[in-house]
Design an enzyme around this catalytic site. Structure first.
Site, PDB file in Angstrom:
ATOM      1  N   LYS A 190      57.126  59.881 -21.146  1.00  0.00           N
ATOM      2  CA  LYS A 190      57.001  59.864 -19.691  1.00  0.00           C
ATOM      3  C   LYS A 190      55.776  60.676 -19.292  1.00  0.00           C
ATOM      4  O   LYS A 190      55.438  61.658 -19.966  1.00  0.00           O
ATOM      5  CB  LYS A 190      58.278  60.485 -19.081  1.00  0.00           C
ATOM      6  N   CYS A 223      49.602  56.938 -10.747  1.00  0.00           N
ATOM      7  CA  CYS A 223      50.979  57.078 -10.243  1.00  0.00           C
ATOM      8  C   CYS A 223      51.011  56.840  -8.738  1.00  0.00           C
ATOM      9  O   CYS A 223      50.300  57.509  -7.994  1.00  0.00           O
ATOM     10  CB  CYS A 223      51.555  58.462 -10.554  1.00  0.00           C
TER      11      CYS A 223
HETATM   12  O1  RRO Z   1      57.245  58.721 -11.860  1.00  0.00           O
HETATM   13  C1  RRO Z   1      56.897  57.777 -11.125  1.00  0.00           C
HETATM   14  O2  RRO Z   1      57.307  57.653  -9.967  1.00  0.00           O
HETATM   15  C2  RRO Z   1      55.951  56.762 -11.599  1.00  0.00           C
HETATM   16  C3  RRO Z   1      54.770  57.047 -12.254  1.00  0.00           C
HETATM   17 BR1  RRO Z   1      54.282  58.766 -12.794  1.00  0.00          BR
HETATM   18  C4  RRO Z   1      53.870  55.997 -12.557  1.00  0.00           C
HETATM   19  O3  RRO Z   1      52.786  56.178 -13.143  1.00  0.00           O
HETATM   20  N1  RRO Z   1      54.215  54.747 -12.208  1.00  0.00           N
HETATM   21  C5  RRO Z   1      55.370  54.471 -11.573  1.00  0.00           C
HETATM   22  O4  RRO Z   1      55.637  53.294 -11.264  1.00  0.00           O
HETATM   23  N2  RRO Z   1      56.237  55.490 -11.282  1.00  0.00           N
END
Ligand code: RRO
Length: 312
Positions: free
Chosen positions: A46, A130
Site C-alpha cells: 500500500k 492519489c
Molecule cells: O488511499 C487512497 O485513497 C488511494 C490512493 Br493512495 C491511490 O493512489 N489511489 C486510490 O484510488 N486511492
C-alpha cells in the site's frame, strides 16, 4: 509447448507478469504475506507515508459488477513498517516493492533517503496520483510540480525507481508528461491510478455510496479499462525504450492482461479484481493468460508485447 511469462520491471526480474496493484489488501503484514504465498509475481505494498495514517471515514470503498470507487485516504502503517518487513518478505522468493506517497515533496525525500539504506527492497513505486487526500491535488496533473518532484527524487536512485501516474485524456497531456519523464532515470511507469473524483450513486437510497468527499472517489475496474489501455499505449510509444510500462486498470482475466501487454505493458497489476476475489486471482489469471497464449502459439510475452495493430 512451454510458456514463459517472465518479464522485467526496471532492473528487476519477475517470474511472471502479473502482480497486485498498490491499494487493495496490501496494508498489513498478513495481507502482504498472503500475496507472498500466492502466484502474484511480486509483493507491492500500500502507498506509504512518513507516519501511520488511519485514512478517511467509512464507508470508503464500494464495488458493483462494473468496478469500484474508493476514497480510502491513504490508510497505511507508515513507511518504516514496510521497510522493516523487507527481510522477512525474502522468504517468498519474489521481488518486494514499496509504494511511497508522501504528503509533501519533503516527506518523499525523507522516505526515499531512508529506504535507500534498507536491503531487500527491489523497487520503489512513487505514487504521483492519489486522488483522495482532501486538500492535496494529484501531482501528476501539475506538470511543473511533477518536474520539480522528479528533479529532487531522482537524486536517490539506488533502488529501481518508478512512478505511478494518474490517467490522462488529452493527447497533448501524454506528450507533455512523456517529455518530462524522458529527462529522468526513471525505470518504470505504472499506468494508471484510479480515475479520480468519480461519483457512484445508489438509485434506491438516492445517496452516494461512500462517505468521504460527499461521495467523490477514485474509480477502478471495468469502468476504466479503455482509459488504462490508452495510457499504457501512449506512454509505451512516447517514453524511452528503457522505461518499462506497468499496466493497471480493469484487468480481471487473462484476456485483459493480454490486451495490456499488446498495448506495451511489461507487467500488469490487479487491483479491483484482487479486492473482489482475493489472492487466488493471480493463479487463475496466469492460467487464463497461458491458455490464450497457447492458442495463439506465443511462448513469451515478447512475442506480442507492444504489437497492437492499427487498421490500415
Ligand atoms: O488511499 C487512497 O485513497 C488511494 C490512493 Br493512495 C491511490 O493512489 N489511489 C486510490 O484510488 N486511492
Amino acid at each position: 509447448m512451454s510458456i514463459n511469462l517472465s518479464t522485467t520491471v526496471g532492473a528487476v526480474s519477475l517470474n511472471s507478469c502479473i502482480y497486485n496493484a498498490s491499494g487493495p489488501k496490501c496494508t498489513t503484514k498478513e495481507e502482504l504475506e498472503n500475496i507472498g504465498k500466492s502466484f502474484s509475481a511480486a509483493i507491492l505494498t500500500k502507498s506509504s507515508t512518513l507516519e501511520l495514517r488511519t485514512g478517511n471515514p467509512s464507508p470508503r470503498y464500494f464495488e458493483n459488477e462494473l468496478g469500484s470507487i474508493n476514497s480510502m485516504g491513504l490508510p497505511n502503517q507508515g513507511y518504516q513498517f514496510y521497510a522493516d518487513l523487507a527481510t522477512s518478505m525474502q522468504q517468498y522468493n519474489k521481488p518486494y516493492f514499496i509504494s511511497v506517497a508522501g504528503l509533501s515533496l519533503e516527506n518523499n525525500l525523507v522516505m526515499l533517503k531512508h529506504l535507500n539504506q534498507v536491503d531487500n527492497i527491489d523497487a520503489i513505486e512513487l505514487n504521483l496520483s492519489c486522488p483522495n487526500v482532501p486538500g492535496k491535488p494529484q501531482t501528476g496533473y501539475d506538470f511543473e510540480r511533477t518536474q520539480q518532484v522528479l528533479d529532487q527524487v531522482c537524486k536517490f536512485d539506488r533502488h529501481s525507481l518508478g512512478i505511478k501516474l494518474p490517467p490522462y485524456f488529452d493527447l497533448i497531456h501524454f506528450r507533455q508528461m512523456a517529455d518530462i519523464i524522458n529527462q529522468y532515470p526513471i525505470k518504470f511507469v505504472t499506468c494508471v491510478n484510479s480515475i479520480g473524483n468519480g461519483l457512484v450513486i445508489d438509485v434506491n437510497t438516492e445517496q452516494v455510496v461512500i462517505k468521504p468527499k460527499n461521495g467523490f472517489g477514485g474509480v477502478g475496474g471495468d469502468y476504466i479499462k479503455p482509459t488504462a489501455l490508452a495510457n499504457v499505449r501512449q506512454f509505451y510509444l512516447l517514453l524511452r525504450d528503457d522505461i518499462d510500462i506497468i499496466g493497471s486498470g480493469g484487468a480481471k482475466n487473462g484476456s485483459d492482461v493480454f490486451e495490456h501487454i499488446l498495448c506495451g505493458a511489461s507487467a500488469v497489476q490487479i487491483g479491483t479484481q484482487y479486492m473482489r476475489e482475493g489472492a487466488n486471482c493471480f493463479e487463475r489469471i496466469e492460467k487464463e493468460l497461458k491458455n490464450l497464449m497457447a492458442q495463439k502459439n506465443y511462448q513469451s510475452i515478447d512475442d506480442f508485447k507492444g504489437k497492437l495493430q492499427s487498421i490500415s
